[in-house]
Design a protein around this motif. Structure first.
Motif, PDB file in Angstrom:
ATOM      1  N   UNK A   1       7.985   0.430 -44.487  1.00 45.61           N
ATOM      2  CA  UNK A   1       7.922  -1.039 -44.500  1.00 45.61           C
ATOM      3  C   UNK A   1       6.683  -1.534 -45.237  1.00 45.61           C
ATOM      4  N   UNK A   2       5.549  -0.820 -45.097  1.00 49.34           N
ATOM      5  CA  UNK A   2       4.356  -1.203 -45.853  1.00 49.34           C
ATOM      6  C   UNK A   2       4.575  -0.992 -47.344  1.00 49.34           C
ATOM      7  N   UNK A   3       5.260   0.075 -47.696  1.00 53.77           N
ATOM      8  CA  UNK A   3       5.584   0.331 -49.108  1.00 53.77           C
ATOM      9  C   UNK A   3       6.475  -0.771 -49.663  1.00 53.77           C
ATOM     10  N   UNK A   4       7.402  -1.267 -48.836  1.00 54.49           N
ATOM     11  CA  UNK A   4       8.300  -2.341 -49.269  1.00 54.49           C
ATOM     12  C   UNK A   4       7.526  -3.622 -49.570  1.00 54.49           C
ATOM     13  N   UNK A   5       6.378  -3.792 -48.915  1.00 50.81           N
ATOM     14  CA  UNK A   5       5.517  -4.946 -49.177  1.00 50.81           C
ATOM     15  C   UNK A   5       4.706  -4.715 -50.455  1.00 50.81           C
TER      16      UNK A   5
ATOM     17  N   UNK B   1       1.799 -14.582 -47.048  1.00 49.11           N
ATOM     18  CA  UNK B   1       3.119 -14.172 -46.563  1.00 49.11           C
ATOM     19  C   UNK B   1       3.190 -12.652 -46.395  1.00 49.11           C
ATOM     20  N   UNK B   2       2.641 -11.925 -47.351  1.00 49.15           N
ATOM     21  CA  UNK B   2       2.622 -10.462 -47.263  1.00 49.15           C
ATOM     22  C   UNK B   2       1.738  -9.997 -46.114  1.00 49.15           C
ATOM     23  N   UNK B   3       0.611 -10.692 -45.884  1.00 47.14           N
ATOM     24  CA  UNK B   3      -0.258 -10.349 -44.761  1.00 47.14           C
ATOM     25  C   UNK B   3       0.489 -10.498 -43.439  1.00 47.14           C
ATOM     26  N   UNK B   4       1.274 -11.569 -43.311  1.00 50.88           N
ATOM     27  CA  UNK B   4       2.058 -11.761 -42.083  1.00 50.88           C
ATOM     28  C   UNK B   4       3.019 -10.599 -41.871  1.00 50.88           C
ATOM     29  N   UNK B   5       3.683 -10.171 -42.933  1.00 48.35           N
ATOM     30  CA  UNK B   5       4.606  -9.034 -42.840  1.00 48.35           C
ATOM     31  C   UNK B   5       3.853  -7.762 -42.470  1.00 48.35           C
TER      32      UNK B   5
END
Length: 92
Positions: free
Chosen positions: A14-18, A44-48
Motif C-alpha cells: 500500500x505504501x508502494x501504491x502511494x 492527501x498522500x500523507x493521509x493515506x
C-alpha cells in the motif's frame, strides 16, 4: 511466511501504491517496513500513508538533515503458546 510478514507485506504494498519505495525485513520478534518519504508528498498522500501505518503495531518517522525522512512500521510476531514454547524439537 509468518502472519507478521504477510501484514508487513500488505503495508509495504500500500505504501508502494502511494509512490514510496519500501524495504521489508524479518527480525526475531517483528517484521519491519521502511519507506523513504520525499519532501514533495502531498497532504492527501500523507493521509493515506497514516491510514496504512496505523495498521502496524508501532510506527514512526525518522527525519534528519543528512538522510531525509524515513517512515518505519513494525508488526510484532505472535508470542509462542505454552505448547510451542519448547520449539519443534521439544519432546513432551
Amino acid at each position: 511466511m509468518p502472519a507478521s510478514g504477510v501484514s508487513a507485506a500488505a503495508i509495504a504494498a500500500r505504501l508502494s501504491a502511494v509512490g514510496l519505495p519500501t524495504r521489508v525485513e524479518e527480525h526475531a520478534w517483528f517484521t519491519s517496513v521502511e519507506a523513504e518519504v520525499p519532501e514533495s508528498l502531498s497532504a492527501e498522500s500523507w493521509r493515506e500513508v497514516l491510514e496504512v501505518v496505523a495498521e502496524a503495531d508501532r510506527f514512526g518517522l525518522l527525519a534528519t538533515s543528512l538522510n531525509g525522512r524515513t517512515l518505519w512500521a513494525v508488526v510484532s510476531k505472535a508470542a509462542p503458546t505454552a505448547g510451542d514454547a519448547g520449539g519443534p524439537s521439544h519432546q513432551r
